[in-house]
Design a protein around this motif. Structure first.
Motif, PDB file in Angstrom:
ATOM      1  N   THR A  42       0.805  -1.226   0.000  1.00  0.00           N
ATOM      2  CA  THR A  42       0.000   0.000   0.000  1.00  0.00           C
ATOM      3  C   THR A  42       0.837   1.275   0.000  1.00  0.00           C
ATOM      4  OG1 THR A  42      -0.127  -0.082   2.421  1.00  0.00           O
ATOM      5  CG2 THR A  42      -1.897  -1.142   1.185  1.00  0.00           C
ATOM      6  N   SER A  43       2.144   1.161  -0.183  1.00  0.00           N
ATOM      7  CA  SER A  43       2.983   2.359  -0.173  1.00  0.00           C
ATOM      8  C   SER A  43       2.563   3.323  -1.275  1.00  0.00           C
ATOM      9  CB  SER A  43       4.451   1.976  -0.375  1.00  0.00           C
ATOM     10  OG  SER A  43       4.918   1.236   0.711  1.00  0.00           O
ATOM     11  N   ARG A  44       2.403   4.572  -0.905  1.00  0.00           N
ATOM     12  CA  ARG A  44       1.990   5.572  -1.888  1.00  0.00           C
ATOM     13  C   ARG A  44       3.214   6.222  -2.516  1.00  0.00           C
ATOM     14  NH1 ARG A  44      -2.023   9.877   0.212  1.00  0.00           N
ATOM     15  NH2 ARG A  44      -1.837  10.428  -1.995  1.00  0.00           N
ATOM     16  N   VAL A  45       3.212   6.303  -3.841  1.00  0.00           N
ATOM     17  CA  VAL A  45       4.268   7.011  -4.560  1.00  0.00           C
ATOM     18  C   VAL A  45       3.615   7.915  -5.599  1.00  0.00           C
ATOM     19  CG1 VAL A  45       5.997   5.193  -4.242  1.00  0.00           C
ATOM     20  CG2 VAL A  45       4.514   5.139  -6.245  1.00  0.00           C
ATOM     21  N   ARG A  46       4.305   8.960  -5.965  1.00  0.00           N
ATOM     22  CA  ARG A  46       3.831   9.807  -7.054  1.00  0.00           C
ATOM     23  C   ARG A  46       5.035  10.342  -7.811  1.00  0.00           C
ATOM     24  NH1 ARG A  46       3.402  15.586  -5.771  1.00  0.00           N
ATOM     25  NH2 ARG A  46       3.896  15.994  -3.569  1.00  0.00           N
ATOM     26  N   PHE A  47       4.776  10.775  -9.021  1.00  0.00           N
ATOM     27  CA  PHE A  47       5.862  11.165  -9.915  1.00  0.00           C
ATOM     28  C   PHE A  47       5.562  12.503 -10.568  1.00  0.00           C
ATOM     29  CE2 PHE A  47       5.192   6.589  -9.877  1.00  0.00           C
ATOM     30  CZ  PHE A  47       6.434   6.119  -9.474  1.00  0.00           C
ATOM     31  N   GLU A  48       6.609  13.254 -10.810  1.00  0.00           N
ATOM     32  CA  GLU A  48       6.515  14.509 -11.546  1.00  0.00           C
ATOM     33  C   GLU A  48       7.571  14.490 -12.648  1.00  0.00           C
ATOM     34  OE1 GLU A  48       4.239  16.707 -10.989  1.00  0.00           O
ATOM     35  OE2 GLU A  48       3.518  16.224  -8.970  1.00  0.00           O
ATOM     36  N   VAL A  49       7.242  15.056 -13.791  1.00  0.00           N
ATOM     37  CA  VAL A  49       8.196  15.127 -14.904  1.00  0.00           C
ATOM     38  C   VAL A  49       8.404  16.586 -15.278  1.00  0.00           C
ATOM     39  CG1 VAL A  49       8.711  14.438 -17.270  1.00  0.00           C
ATOM     40  CG2 VAL A  49       7.459  12.867 -15.765  1.00  0.00           C
ATOM     41  N   LEU A  50       9.646  17.023 -15.208  1.00  0.00           N
ATOM     42  CA  LEU A  50      10.009  18.375 -15.622  1.00  0.00           C
ATOM     43  C   LEU A  50      10.621  18.306 -17.011  1.00  0.00           C
ATOM     44  CD1 LEU A  50      11.658  19.865 -12.424  1.00  0.00           C
ATOM     45  CD2 LEU A  50       9.617  20.713 -13.548  1.00  0.00           C
ATOM     46  N   THR A  51      10.168  19.157 -17.896  1.00  0.00           N
ATOM     47  CA  THR A  51      10.674  19.153 -19.264  1.00  0.00           C
ATOM     48  C   THR A  51      11.333  20.486 -19.602  1.00  0.00           C
ATOM     49  OG1 THR A  51       8.711  20.061 -20.337  1.00  0.00           O
ATOM     50  CG2 THR A  51       8.688  17.699 -19.842  1.00  0.00           C
ATOM     51  N   ALA A  52      12.009  20.483 -20.743  1.00  0.00           N
ATOM     52  CA  ALA A  52      12.673  21.713 -21.198  1.00  0.00           C
ATOM     53  C   ALA A  52      11.670  22.834 -21.404  1.00  0.00           C
ATOM     54  CB  ALA A  52      13.429  21.425 -22.498  1.00  0.00           C
ATOM     55  N   GLU A  53      10.427  22.459 -21.682  1.00  0.00           N
ATOM     56  CA  GLU A  53       9.392  23.462 -21.946  1.00  0.00           C
ATOM     57  C   GLU A  53       8.865  24.110 -20.656  1.00  0.00           C
ATOM     58  OE1 GLU A  53       9.317  20.353 -23.218  1.00  0.00           O
ATOM     59  OE2 GLU A  53       9.987  20.881 -25.227  1.00  0.00           O
ATOM     60  N   ASP A  54       9.275  23.590 -19.500  1.00  0.00           N
ATOM     61  CA  ASP A  54       8.787  24.149 -18.237  1.00  0.00           C
ATOM     62  C   ASP A  54       9.365  25.528 -17.944  1.00  0.00           C
ATOM     63  OD1 ASP A  54       7.039  22.108 -17.342  1.00  0.00           O
ATOM     64  OD2 ASP A  54       8.767  20.884 -16.843  1.00  0.00           O
ATOM     65  N   GLU A  55      10.435  25.884 -18.674  1.00  0.00           N
ATOM     66  CA  GLU A  55      11.071  27.184 -18.487  1.00  0.00           C
ATOM     67  C   GLU A  55      11.418  27.429 -17.023  1.00  0.00           C
ATOM     68  OE1 GLU A  55       8.624  30.200 -20.184  1.00  0.00           O
ATOM     69  OE2 GLU A  55       8.808  29.447 -22.220  1.00  0.00           O
ATOM     70  N   THR A  56      12.095  26.479 -16.446  1.00  0.00           N
ATOM     71  CA  THR A  56      12.480  26.604 -15.039  1.00  0.00           C
ATOM     72  C   THR A  56      13.873  26.044 -14.827  1.00  0.00           C
ATOM     73  OG1 THR A  56      12.011  25.889 -12.785  1.00  0.00           O
ATOM     74  CG2 THR A  56      11.329  24.405 -14.532  1.00  0.00           C
ATOM     75  N   GLU A  57      14.589  26.655 -13.925  1.00  0.00           N
ATOM     76  CA  GLU A  57      15.920  26.158 -13.599  1.00  0.00           C
ATOM     77  C   GLU A  57      15.861  24.964 -12.656  1.00  0.00           C
ATOM     78  OE1 GLU A  57      19.081  27.154 -14.712  1.00  0.00           O
ATOM     79  OE2 GLU A  57      17.765  28.047 -16.201  1.00  0.00           O
ATOM     80  N   VAL A  58      14.675  24.657 -12.139  1.00  0.00           N
ATOM     81  CA  VAL A  58      14.564  23.529 -11.211  1.00  0.00           C
ATOM     82  C   VAL A  58      14.956  22.230 -11.905  1.00  0.00           C
ATOM     83  CG1 VAL A  58      12.982  22.215  -9.742  1.00  0.00           C
ATOM     84  CG2 VAL A  58      12.792  24.686  -9.866  1.00  0.00           C
ATOM     85  N   ALA A  59      14.772  22.170 -13.216  1.00  0.00           N
ATOM     86  CA  ALA A  59      15.127  20.964 -13.958  1.00  0.00           C
ATOM     87  C   ALA A  59      16.642  20.787 -14.053  1.00  0.00           C
ATOM     88  CB  ALA A  59      14.535  21.018 -15.359  1.00  0.00           C
ATOM     89  N   LYS A  60      17.394  21.743 -13.510  1.00  0.00           N
ATOM     90  CA  LYS A  60      18.859  21.664 -13.617  1.00  0.00           C
ATOM     91  C   LYS A  60      19.505  21.643 -12.224  1.00  0.00           C
ATOM     92  CE  LYS A  60      18.860  24.001 -18.067  1.00  0.00           C
ATOM     93  NZ  LYS A  60      19.431  25.071 -18.901  1.00  0.00           N
ATOM     94  N   LEU A  61      18.876  20.915 -11.298  1.00  0.00           N
ATOM     95  CA  LEU A  61      19.352  20.954  -9.925  1.00  0.00           C
ATOM     96  C   LEU A  61      20.049  19.677  -9.470  1.00  0.00           C
ATOM     97  CD1 LEU A  61      16.337  22.809  -8.270  1.00  0.00           C
ATOM     98  CD2 LEU A  61      18.599  23.714  -8.730  1.00  0.00           C
ATOM     99  N   GLY A  62      20.327  18.768 -10.390  1.00  0.00           N
ATOM    100  CA  GLY A  62      20.984  17.539  -9.988  1.00  0.00           C
ATOM    101  C   GLY A  62      22.464  17.769  -9.724  1.00  0.00           C
ATOM    102  N   PHE A  63      22.948  17.254  -8.601  1.00  0.00           N
ATOM    103  CA  PHE A  63      24.357  17.377  -8.284  1.00  0.00           C
ATOM    104  C   PHE A  63      24.945  15.992  -8.051  1.00  0.00           C
ATOM    105  CE2 PHE A  63      22.931  21.592  -7.520  1.00  0.00           C
ATOM    106  CZ  PHE A  63      24.020  22.411  -7.731  1.00  0.00           C
ATOM    107  N   LEU A  64      26.176  15.818  -8.478  1.00  0.00           N
ATOM    108  CA  LEU A  64      26.857  14.552  -8.329  1.00  0.00           C
ATOM    109  C   LEU A  64      27.763  14.622  -7.108  1.00  0.00           C
ATOM    110  CD1 LEU A  64      27.308  11.823  -9.727  1.00  0.00           C
ATOM    111  CD2 LEU A  64      29.205  12.874 -10.935  1.00  0.00           C
ATOM    112  N   TRP A  65      27.324  13.967  -6.016  1.00  0.00           N
ATOM    113  CA  TRP A  65      28.086  13.959  -4.767  1.00  0.00           C
ATOM    114  C   TRP A  65      28.395  15.389  -4.303  1.00  0.00           C
ATOM    115  CZ3 TRP A  65      32.258   9.747  -6.141  1.00  0.00           C
ATOM    116  CH2 TRP A  65      31.612   8.517  -6.275  1.00  0.00           C
ATOM    117  N   GLY A  66      27.514  16.336  -4.673  1.00  0.00           N
ATOM    118  CA  GLY A  66      27.724  17.710  -4.263  1.00  0.00           C
ATOM    119  C   GLY A  66      28.865  18.396  -4.993  1.00  0.00           C
TER     120      GLY A  66
END
Length: 261
Positions: A42-66
């Motif tokens: 019964t674990s609840r999960v949900r998903f969001e997809v950010l695309t290039a068309e979102d015009e947001t910098e949030v889609a570029k927040l991945g960091f590799l080991w900081g």
């Protein structure tokens, strides 16, 4: 590209072009995740997809080991409520990673990211957590993060089948069943630790985890399930009251779930 080819071809991509992903591929991924049903209770999960068309910098927040910023034009955000949900995220998202690989796009599982910014954007509630971010897009070939770093991080290393399949010496393994384990061994895991172990008896596989990375168990089981579904008519997941025993000299193992095939 076949499923097995996608599994064997997939690698972590840490540099991307600004090229857009085909719209129909993005729609397929979104539909798959929107229609995903729980496989582990019964674990609840949900998903969001950010695309290039979102015009947001949030889609570029991945960091590799900081250390190295991963500028991905597209990201999938997996949100869950507990450890069981982390397992669910791994199981649900790896098929999308393989689908993107088959379509010729690069992907990367990210465990570190700007959690505060994403929590705000997706209204993550008190009982929820962002479990993982998957970067994807058109791969930019070459560069330190896409080549030399993979070797330094040990991304190409894999354990032998007998290290993962705990009763392998006792079984005269059918070639097809051995293939299921070999394809599962190619599943990505945090720090390439490969912490999942499996016992197989009479068309039943019991999966165990060393440590606490439930998402790794979900990804590993996803590979096994997908490949088993190609060669078996009925494949089912169950959490058993009496799992098979896992004999290992490593750290204590935790039973995760079983796949019947």
């Amino acid at each position: 590209m076949s499923l097995r080819e996608s599994i064997q071809t997939r690698k972590s991509v840490r540099r991307y072009k600004d090229t857009c992903v085909e719209r129909n591929i993005v729609i397929e991924v979104k539909n798959d995740l929107q229609n995903y049903t729980s496989k582990f209770g019964t674990s609840r999960v949900r998903f969001e997809v950010l695309t290039a068309e979102d015009e947001t910098e949030v889609a570029k927040l991945g960091f590799l080991w900081g250390v190295g910023k991963i500028n991905a034009p597209y990201c999938i955000i997996g949100i869950c409520e507990d450890d069981q949900g982390m397992q669910e995220l791994g199981f649900a998202l790896e098929p999308e990673v393989l689908k993107l690989t088959s379509a010729g796009y690069g992907t990367c599982w990210l465990g570190t990211f700007d959690r505060k910014a994403l929590n705000l954007k997706f209204n993550v509630k008190e009982k929820e957590q962002i479990g993982v971010v998957i970067a994807f897009g058109a791969a930019q070939e070459g560069g330190f993060l896409n080549s030399s770093f993979r070797k330094i991080a040990g991304s190409t290393k894999r354990k032998e089948i007998k290290e993962i399949w705990m009763n392998y010496p006792e079984v005269k393994a059918a070639e097809e069943i051995a293939m299921l384990v070999k394809m599962s061994i190619l599943a990505p895991s945090s720090n390439n630790g490969q912490p999942v172990r499996v016992i197989i008896k009479e068309k039943r596989a019991d999966f165990f985890l060393i440590g606490n990375s439930r998402i790794d168990a979900g990804i590993f089981m996803s590979h096994f399930y997908l490949c088993a579904s190609e060669i078996c008519d009925n494949v089912n997941i169950s959490i058993e009251s009496y799992p098979l025993e896992c004999y290992t000299q490593e750290k204590a193992t935790k039973y995760v779930a079983s796949i019947f095939f």
